[in-house]
Scaffold this active site. Structure first.
Site, PDB file in Angstrom:
ATOM      1  N   SER A  86      57.072  47.189  55.307  1.00 12.41           N
ATOM      2  CA  SER A  86      58.060  46.402  54.558  1.00 12.41           C
ATOM      3  C   SER A  86      58.119  46.784  53.086  1.00 12.41           C
ATOM      4  O   SER A  86      58.848  46.166  52.312  1.00 12.41           O
ATOM      5  CB  SER A  86      57.754  44.908  54.685  1.00 12.41           C
ATOM      6  N   THR A 188      57.459  42.353  52.008  1.00 12.83           N
ATOM      7  CA  THR A 188      57.554  42.493  50.544  1.00 12.83           C
ATOM      8  C   THR A 188      56.183  42.246  49.922  1.00 12.83           C
ATOM      9  O   THR A 188      55.353  41.583  50.509  1.00 12.83           O
ATOM     10  CB  THR A 188      58.546  41.459  49.936  1.00 12.83           C
ATOM     11  N   THR A 206      59.785  46.203  47.601  1.00 14.05           N
ATOM     12  CA  THR A 206      60.090  46.066  49.036  1.00 14.05           C
ATOM     13  C   THR A 206      61.011  47.178  49.529  1.00 14.05           C
ATOM     14  O   THR A 206      61.733  47.792  48.732  1.00 14.05           O
ATOM     15  CB  THR A 206      60.792  44.707  49.295  1.00 14.05           C
ATOM     16  N   ARG A 216      72.839  47.343  51.136  1.00 12.52           N
ATOM     17  CA  ARG A 216      72.399  45.963  50.922  1.00 12.52           C
ATOM     18  C   ARG A 216      71.215  45.956  49.937  1.00 12.52           C
ATOM     19  O   ARG A 216      70.274  46.720  50.058  1.00 12.52           O
ATOM     20  CB  ARG A 216      71.969  45.347  52.246  1.00 12.52           C
ATOM     21  N   VAL A 217      71.312  45.063  48.973  1.00  9.60           N
ATOM     22  CA  VAL A 217      70.222  44.877  48.008  1.00  9.60           C
ATOM     23  C   VAL A 217      69.748  43.433  48.140  1.00  9.60           C
ATOM     24  O   VAL A 217      70.567  42.513  48.243  1.00  9.60           O
ATOM     25  CB  VAL A 217      70.709  45.166  46.565  1.00  9.60           C
ATOM     26  N   GLY A 218      68.445  43.244  48.135  1.00  7.38           N
ATOM     27  CA  GLY A 218      67.888  41.897  48.277  1.00  7.38           C
ATOM     28  C   GLY A 218      67.550  41.262  46.944  1.00  7.38           C
ATOM     29  O   GLY A 218      68.053  41.666  45.889  1.00  7.38           O
ATOM     30  N   ASP A 219      66.685  40.278  47.003  1.00  9.87           N
ATOM     31  CA  ASP A 219      66.316  39.520  45.798  1.00  9.87           C
ATOM     32  C   ASP A 219      65.290  40.230  44.931  1.00  9.87           C
ATOM     33  O   ASP A 219      65.206  39.969  43.725  1.00  9.87           O
ATOM     34  CB  ASP A 219      65.739  38.159  46.219  1.00  9.87           C
ATOM     35  N   THR A 239      59.416  35.818  48.551  1.00 15.74           N
ATOM     36  CA  THR A 239      59.394  36.726  49.691  1.00 15.74           C
ATOM     37  C   THR A 239      60.231  36.100  50.805  1.00 15.74           C
ATOM     38  O   THR A 239      60.429  34.892  50.824  1.00 15.74           O
ATOM     39  CB  THR A 239      57.943  36.985  50.160  1.00 15.74           C
ATOM     40  N   GLY A 240      60.738  36.937  51.698  1.00 22.18           N
ATOM     41  CA  GLY A 240      61.566  36.413  52.787  1.00 22.18           C
ATOM     42  C   GLY A 240      63.012  36.862  52.649  1.00 22.18           C
ATOM     43  O   GLY A 240      63.306  37.864  52.001  1.00 22.18           O
ATOM     44  N   GLY A 242      66.093  37.525  51.312  1.00 22.27           N
ATOM     45  CA  GLY A 242      66.479  37.567  49.914  1.00 22.27           C
ATOM     46  C   GLY A 242      67.781  36.869  49.577  1.00 22.27           C
ATOM     47  O   GLY A 242      67.954  36.352  48.464  1.00 22.27           O
TER      48      GLY A 242
END
Ligand code: GLY
Length: 328
Positions: A86, A188, A206, A216-219, A239-240, A242
């Site tokens: 991850s 993450t 992450t 796609r971009v996360g948090d 975490t999780g 995003g």
């Protein structure tokens, strides 16, 4: 290839499935010295994979090193680990087979740097630090981030391991994901550290959601979402899934709640409640928050059972289960 609707459903189930469950007890954080005075160093990080990361960070903190160096070098251990799927090298690719990485870092002066959708570089956290230290910007994305990294001497490499490629090829056959509880016990790595000068820094890195849409971009690289620190108050990491953290700007929220007088535990619980109130399908996802105030008090809370964090302080390493919202 899955339809967009299927993909999103699959992704959300995958997110829940990636979170493990085990017996759960909450830590009662003990207070260290009062704010403004010298504090004992401490480092905390999300998940079991934080144990080895903390060990590296502690080497730095226990030798009077800077929290910023600790949070960078700590998470680099996990970025380099091909068995951690991850984060960094060995991370699961997006649905088109590209390993794309997100990372952010913040120091005690409030300076921040991040990269998103970065490919081919094993240590996105170090590129994020370079963005912070040598550019007038906070975030570089995609090809621009890669170009910058190469200019700064980072080595270009293939991050897709045979194991991750095989799993992705399997996934492509149906583009379905059957959620498996306890699949990995992490997702993450976010890290917060206070050094012997009482300064706090934070990092987050992450490979993002497995088989996400390309681009796609996360948090994790969004300052205030996946990670935020303020040297007057403390810090938080997430975490999780995003998307839920981004919609509620979770880490900033936690730090602001602590600024208003909430304890780290009260602050992370309120940030999870915000998700519960604002996001109708929150039960399909897992989110975990970890917070540290300037006195060394810790808070940890998640939506589902199974979130844990690693802590290193006073020469002792521990893995602690977080309390959680969805009980019974
Ligand atoms: N929290 C990591 C991600 O959603 O990408």
């Amino acid at each position: 290839m899955a339809s967009r609707r299927n993909f999103i459903k699959v992704a959300s189930l995958a997110s829940v499935g990636a979170f493990a469950s085990s017996s759960c007890k909450t830590e009662n954080p003990t207070k260290t010295k009062s704010q403004g005075k010298a504090v004992k160093p401490i480092v905390i990080s999300t998940w079991k994979n934080g144990i080895n990361a903390n060990k590296k960070a502690w080497e730095i903190l226990s030798n009077s090193g800077r929290a910023l160096d600790a949070v960078e070098q700590g998470v680099m251990v996990v970025e380099a680990d091909p068995n951690d799927m991850s984060v960094g090298y060995g991370g699961r690719p997006d649905r088109d087979g590209f390993v794309t990485l997100d990372a952010s870092i913040m120091d005690e002066t409030g300076n921040a740097g991040s990269v998103c959708a970065l490919q081919h570089i094993m240590h996105p956290i170090s590129v994020a630090r370079k963005v912070m230290e040598v550019t007038p910007h906070v975030m570089l994305a995609g090809d621009g981030a890669l170009q910058f990294a190469l200019e700064k001497g980072f080595e270009k490499m293939n991050l897709l391991t045979e194991k991750a490629k095989k799993e992705w090829e399997e996934w492509k056959k149906t583009s379905k994901y059957e959620p498996v509880i306890n699949i990995e016990n992490h997702d993450t790595i976010g890290m917060l550290a206070i050094d012997s000068n009482g300064n706090i820094s934070g990092s987050c890195t992450t490979s993002g959601l497995a088989y996400k849409m390309h681009g796609r971009v996360g948090d994790s690289p969004i300052i205030g979402a996946g990670m935020f620190v303020d040297n007057e108050v403390g810090g938080a990491v997430a975490t999780g899934m995003g998307e839920l953290v981004m919609k509620t700007l979770g880490s900033f929220l936690v730090v602001e709640l602590m600024r208003q007088g909430r304890t780290p535990q009260e602050a992370v619980e309120e940030a999870i409640l915000r998700i519960v109130k604002k996001i109708p399908d929150y039960k399909k996802f897992q989110i975990g928050y970890l917070a540290l105030d300037k006195n060394g008090n810790v808070g940890a809370y998640s939506l589902h059972k199974g979130f844990n964090y690693a802590k290193y302080a006073e020469n002792k390493s521990a893995l602690i289960d977080a309390d959680y919202y969805l009980k019974g």
